[in-house]
Design an enzyme around this catalytic site. Structure first.
Site, mmCIF file in Angstrom:
data_model
loop_
_atom_site.group_PDB
_atom_site.id
_atom_site.type_symbol
_atom_site.label_atom_id
_atom_site.label_comp_id
_atom_site.label_asym_id
_atom_site.label_seq_id
_atom_site.Cartn_x
_atom_site.Cartn_y
_atom_site.Cartn_z
ATOM 1 N NE ARG A 106 -27.937 56.393 34.631
ATOM 2 C CZ ARG A 106 -26.796 56.251 35.179
ATOM 3 N NH1 ARG A 106 -25.758 55.743 34.238
ATOM 4 N NH2 ARG A 106 -26.414 56.831 36.262
ATOM 5 C CG HIS A 133 -26.738 62.083 37.952
ATOM 6 N ND1 HIS A 133 -27.563 61.142 38.385
ATOM 7 C CD2 HIS A 133 -25.573 61.341 37.559
ATOM 8 C CE1 HIS A 133 -26.817 60.177 38.730
ATOM 9 N NE2 HIS A 133 -25.671 60.287 38.160
ATOM 10 C CD GLN A 136 -22.464 61.298 41.304
ATOM 11 O OE1 GLN A 136 -22.683 60.322 40.415
ATOM 12 N NE2 GLN A 136 -21.624 61.486 42.152
ATOM 13 C CG ASP A 228 -19.145 64.436 34.354
ATOM 14 O OD1 ASP A 228 -18.478 63.209 34.135
ATOM 15 O OD2 ASP A 228 -20.453 64.676 34.205
ATOM 16 C CB CYS A 267 -20.185 61.985 38.698
ATOM 17 S SG CYS A 267 -19.737 62.146 37.058
ATOM 18 N NE ARG A 295 -25.349 58.237 43.049
ATOM 19 C CZ ARG A 295 -25.426 57.906 41.570
ATOM 20 N NH1 ARG A 295 -24.521 57.946 40.949
ATOM 21 N NH2 ARG A 295 -26.691 57.502 41.028
HETATM 22 N N1 CP Z 1 -21.861 58.457 38.392
HETATM 23 C C1 CP Z 1 -22.827 57.420 37.939
HETATM 24 O O1 CP Z 1 -23.989 57.940 37.701
HETATM 25 O O2 CP Z 1 -22.448 56.297 37.527
HETATM 26 P P1 CP Z 1 -22.903 55.438 36.611
HETATM 27 O O3 CP Z 1 -23.015 55.601 35.046
HETATM 28 O O4 CP Z 1 -21.808 53.968 36.651
HETATM 29 O O5 CP Z 1 -24.235 54.854 37.348
HETATM 30 N N1 NVA Z 2 -22.307 63.706 32.505
HETATM 31 C C1 NVA Z 2 -22.350 62.167 32.505
HETATM 32 C C2 NVA Z 2 -22.395 61.596 34.024
HETATM 33 C C3 NVA Z 2 -22.336 60.222 33.817
HETATM 34 C C4 NVA Z 2 -22.534 59.832 35.390
HETATM 35 C C5 NVA Z 2 -23.188 61.697 31.522
HETATM 36 O O1 NVA Z 2 -24.310 62.178 31.311
HETATM 37 O O2 NVA Z 2 -22.829 60.674 30.962
#
Ligand code: CP
Ligand code: NVA
Length: 322
Positions: A106, A133, A136, A228, A267, A295
Site C-alpha cells: 500500500r 485499488h 477492492q 467513496d 469501499c 475483501r
Molecule cells: N477499503 C479499504 O481499503 O479499507 P482500509 O483502508 O481500511 O484497508
Molecule cells: N479513495 C480512498 C480509498 C480508501 C480505501 C483513499 O485512497 O484514501
C-alpha cells in the site's frame, strides 16, 4: 517472471473465474467442507505486506486470509522498515523476494508499486495506490455477483471523486460486461488512460461507460450506487476540494431515483454525513459490510491464483468451475 496484480485489468482473462472461485470457496469454507478447510496453497510461505498508509480492512483481510491458506503473514509498517529512509524500492523488493512467497504493498504513488513489481521475483499485489485499488474491485464485483441474480441489464452508478476506487471499479464492471455510469465533478474525472482501457474492455464485452456531472442522471434507474470519500489518503491538504462535491451526497432523495431493488456500496471507511448519510449506510439495502468481508475471500482467490496457480486450478476443478 511472476504475474503481478497492479490494476484489476492485469487479471482480465480470468476475472470472472477468480470471483466465482471466491464465492464458491467462501460457501464451502463456511459450510465446514473438509477440502476447503484443508486447502493450504501458501503452506510454508511467508507473505509480506508493506503499508505506507493506514488500513483496517486490507490489513486484517490479508492477515487472516493468508493464515487460512496456510501461510504466515508479515506486516511491515513504513516506520519500522528501511524503505523510504535509507533504501530504494528496488533494493527492498530484491531483498524481500529472497524471503517471501508474495508481497502486498500500500503506497502513495502508483509508480512505487510498479517499481516494486519490476524488481520482484515473487508476485506483487497492489494493496492500494493513489491510482488503483484492485483488491477492492475484486471484492466489489464478487459482492455484486453474490447479490444480484444476473448481471444482464445491470446498471452500476458511481457518484463522487474520479479516484483509485472508481478506476478499478469501472475496469472491473467493463470486464464483466456491466454498464457503468459515473458522475464526477469537472476537474475530478478519472484518468484518461483508465477511461480508455475501460472503454476498450466494455466494447469487447458489450457494455457501456457513461460520464456525467449530474449525480441524479447517473443514478437514474441504477441498481447500484457506489461512492467513496471526497478526500483520499494523501490529499488531506486539499481542503477546498469538497466544494466541488456539492449535491454529490448519497442520501434518501438520491436513491429515490434508482431501481427499487437498489443497493448501496462503499469501499469504507465512510465519512458519514459527508458523501453518504446514516440513513443510506444503515439501510437494509446497504451491502457495505458484505463488501468488507469479501475483501478476504476475493484476496484468497487472488493469492492462490498468483502464488500457487496449480493449487488454485485444482480447487477450481474440485468446485466444478474448471
Ligand atoms: N477499503 C479499504 O481499503 O479499507 P482500509 O483502508 O481500511 O484497508
Ligand atoms: N479513495 C480512498 C480509498 C480508501 C480505501 C483513499 O485512497 O484514501
Amino acid at each position: 517472471m511472476p504475474q503481478h496484480l497492479l490494476a484489476i485489468d492485469d487479471v482480465s482473462d480470468d476475472f470472472e473465474q477468480l470471483l466465482r472461485w471466491a464465492i464458491e470457496f467462501k460457501r464451502l469454507w463456511k459450510q465446514g467442507d473438509e477440502v476447503a478447510l484443508n486447502f493450504l496453497p501458501l503452506d510454508t510461505l511467508a507473505i509480506g505486506s508493506i503499508y505506507e498508509k493506514p488500513s483496517t480492512r486490507t490489513r486484517v483481510s490479508f492477515e487472516v486470509g493468508i493464515q487460512r491458506l496456510g501461510g504466515s503473514a508479515l506486516t511491515l509498517l513504513k516506520n519500522d522498515i528501511q524503505l523510504g529512509k535509507s533504501e530504494t524500492v528496488g533494493d527492498t523488493s530484491q531483498v524481500l523476494s529472497r524471503f517471501l512467497g508474495g508481497i502486498t504493498y500500500r503506497c502513495f504513488g502508483h509508480e512505487d508499486v510498479a517499481e516494486l513489481a519490476k524488481h520482484a521475483t515473487v508476485p506483487v499485489i497492489n494493496a492500494l495506490s493513489a491510482k488503483h485499488h484492485p483488491c477492492q474491485a475484486a471484492a466489489d464485483l464478487m459482492t455484486v455477483l453474490e447479490h444480484f441474480e444476473t448481471t444482464e441489464d445491470l446498471k452500476v452508478a458511481w457518484v463522487g471523486d474520479g479516484n483509485n476506487v472508481l478506476h478499478d471499479l469501472m475496469l472491473a464492471c467493463a470486464m464483466l460486461g456491466i454498464d457503468i455510469h459515473y458522475a464526477c465533478p469537472e476537474g475530478y474525472e478519472p484518468d484518461t488512460d483508465v477511461v480508455e482501457r475501460t472503454q476498450a474492455l466494455a466494447e469487447k464485452n458489450g457494455s457501456s461507460v457513461t460520464h456525467t456531472t449530474d449525480p441524479v442522471e447517473a443514478v437514474k434507474d441504477a441498481h447500484v450506487v457506489y461512492t467513496d470519500v471526497f478526500i483520499s489518503m494523501g490529499e488531506e491538504h486539499m481542503t477546498d476540494k469538497v466544494q466541488a462535491f456539492e449535491g454529490y451526497q448519497v442520501n434518501e432523495a438520491m436513491v429515490a431515483h434508482m431501481d427499487e431493488g437498489w443497493a448501496f456500496m462503499h469501499c469504507l471507511p465512510a465519512h458519514r454525513g459527508d458523501e453518504v448519510t446514516d440513513w443510506v449506510m444503515d439501510h437494509e439495502q446497504s451491502i457495505v459490510f458484505d463488501q468488507a468481508e469479501n475483501r478476504m475471500w476475493a484476496q484468497m482467490s487472488l493469492m492462490a491464483y498468483l502464488i500457487n496457480h496449480g493449487a488454485w486450478e485444482a480447487m477450481a476443478e474440485f468446485m466444478g468451475l474448471a
